[in-house]
Design an enzyme around this catalytic site. Structure first.
Site, PDB file in Angstrom:
ATOM      1  N   ASP A   1       0.829  -1.204   0.000  1.00 22.39           N
ATOM      2  CA  ASP A   1       0.000   0.000   0.000  1.00 22.39           C
ATOM      3  C   ASP A   1       0.863   1.254   0.000  1.00 22.39           C
ATOM      4  O   ASP A   1       2.002   1.242   0.468  1.00 22.39           O
ATOM      5  CB  ASP A   1      -0.869   0.052   1.271  1.00 22.39           C
ATOM      6  CG  ASP A   1      -1.790  -1.138   1.389  1.00 22.39           C
ATOM      7  OD1 ASP A   1      -2.115  -1.726   0.359  1.00 22.39           O
ATOM      8  OD2 ASP A   1      -2.160  -1.474   2.529  1.00 22.39           O
ATOM      9  N   TYR A   2       0.263   2.339  -0.462  1.00 28.48           N
ATOM     10  CA  TYR A   2       0.910   3.660  -0.484  1.00 28.48           C
ATOM     11  C   TYR A   2       1.497   4.002   0.892  1.00 28.48           C
ATOM     12  O   TYR A   2       2.617   4.499   1.000  1.00 28.48           O
ATOM     13  CB  TYR A   2      -0.145   4.694  -0.891  1.00 28.48           C
ATOM     14  CG  TYR A   2       0.358   6.091  -1.092  1.00 28.48           C
ATOM     15  CD1 TYR A   2       1.145   6.420  -2.198  1.00 28.48           C
ATOM     16  CD2 TYR A   2       0.030   7.103  -0.187  1.00 28.48           C
ATOM     17  CE1 TYR A   2       1.596   7.710  -2.388  1.00 28.48           C
ATOM     18  CE2 TYR A   2       0.466   8.397  -0.375  1.00 28.48           C
ATOM     19  CZ  TYR A   2       1.259   8.703  -1.472  1.00 28.48           C
ATOM     20  OH  TYR A   2       1.704   9.990  -1.659  1.00 28.48           O
TER      21      TYR A   2
END
Length: 243
Positions: free
Chosen positions: A102-103
Site C-alpha cells: 500500500d501507499y
C-alpha cells in the site's frame, strides 16, 4: 508464458494499449506468422517481430527494494505521485513490482522484468510467507490474536491461518507492536484483518519476504538479488517448502 501485448510493451516498443492496437493491425509476427488475437501467449523461445524487426530479449533482473511510505507500488501514476521505479533511474530494463505494498505501507518489495518469476512469487497457491510489523491502536487480547491465527472473515472471504506474535504492548499510549506472517496477498489484507478485530493499523512495514530481509537497507535503498537467492525463491514456490 506471457501475453504478447505485455512482451511487446516490456520491450519498450510501445505502451500496453498501443501494443494491443499494433497486434490488431497485423503488425506483430510470432515465429514468422502474423498474430492478431489479443491474449496470445508466447514464451522466451518464441521469436516476436514488430513491423518486421525482431524484439531484443531483455536480460532478466531482480531487485530487493525497501519501499518508503508515501510511494506507489506502480511504474507510473497519472497524479504524478512518486512510484517505486523512480528509485531506479539507471536501470534500462522495464522492471515492475512483484505484488503490491500500500501507499502508506513501507518495507520489502521485489522488482523484476521476469513475468514467470513474478507469478510464482504472488500466486496464493505457492504460499510464500510475508512477515509484517504492525503498530496498532489498543492492546488486543489473546482471543483476538487467536482469531487472526485461525483466519478472519473479510468481505472477500476467510483469510488463511496466520502466525501472530505480540512484540510489545503499551496500555498507557494505547498501542501495540505485533508481528504477523501471512502467505496471501489480498488488497490491504493486514490492515483489514486488524480492523476486523477492532485494532486498526497505525503504521505497517513488511519486514520479510520468504527468507529475504531488509538487513543493511534504509528506506529508498535497493540491492540486486543474487542468482542463488532467485533460484532458492523459485524452488520454495514450486515445492511449497519455506525453508
Amino acid at each position: 508464458m506471457e501475453r504478447l501485448q505485455k512482451v511487446v510493451a516490456h520491450a519498450g516498443v510501445a505502451s500496453r494499449r498501443k501494443a494491443e492496437q499494433m497486434i490488431l493491425d497485423g503488425k506483430v509476427r510470432v515465429n514468422g506468422k502474423v498474430v492478431k488475437e489479443l491474449g496470445t501467449k508466447v514464451s522466451n523461445s518464441d521469436t516476436v517481430e514488430v513491423e518486421g524487426i525482431a524484439l531484443e530479449k531483455e536480460q532478466k533482473v531482480y531487485f530487493l527494494f525497501y519501499k518508503p511510505r508515501g510511494v506507489l507500488s506502480a511504474v507510473s501514476d497519472d497524479k504524478n505521485r512518486k512510484v517505486v521505479t523512480d528509485f531506479f533511474p539507471e536501470i534500462e530494463e522495464r522492471i515492475y513490482p512483484v505484488g503490491r505494498l500500500d501507499y502508506d505501507t513501507s518495507g520489502l518489495l521485489i522488482l523484476t522484468n521476469d513475468g514467470e518469476f513474478a507469478n510464482l512469487m504472488t500466486h496464493p497457491k505457492f504460499q510464500i510467507d510475508k512477515t509484517y510489523i504492525a503498530r496498532v491502536k489498543g492492546v488486543p487480547d489473546r482471543d483476538k490474536l487467536k482469531k487472526l491465527e485461525r483466519g478472519i472473515k473479510l468481505e472477500d472471504g476467510m483469510t488463511a491461518p496466520a502466525r501472530v506474535k505480540m512484540q510489545s504492548a503499551d496500555p498507557k499510549q494505547n498501542k501495540s507492536i505485533i508481528q504477523i506472517t501471512i502467505h496471501e496477498g489480498r488488497n490491504r489484507q493486514v490492515r483489514r484483518m486488524f480492523e476486523a478485530i477492532g485494532h486498526p493499523v497505525q503504521k505497517l512495514r513488511r519486514e520479510q519476504f520468504a527468507f529475504l530481509t531488509l538487513h543493511g537497507l534504509n528506506a529508498g535503498d535497493a540491492r540486486e538479488l543474487t542468482a542463488h537467492e532467485v533460484k532458492k525463491l523459485r524452488v520454495m514456490a514450486e515445492t511449497g517448502k519455506q525453508h
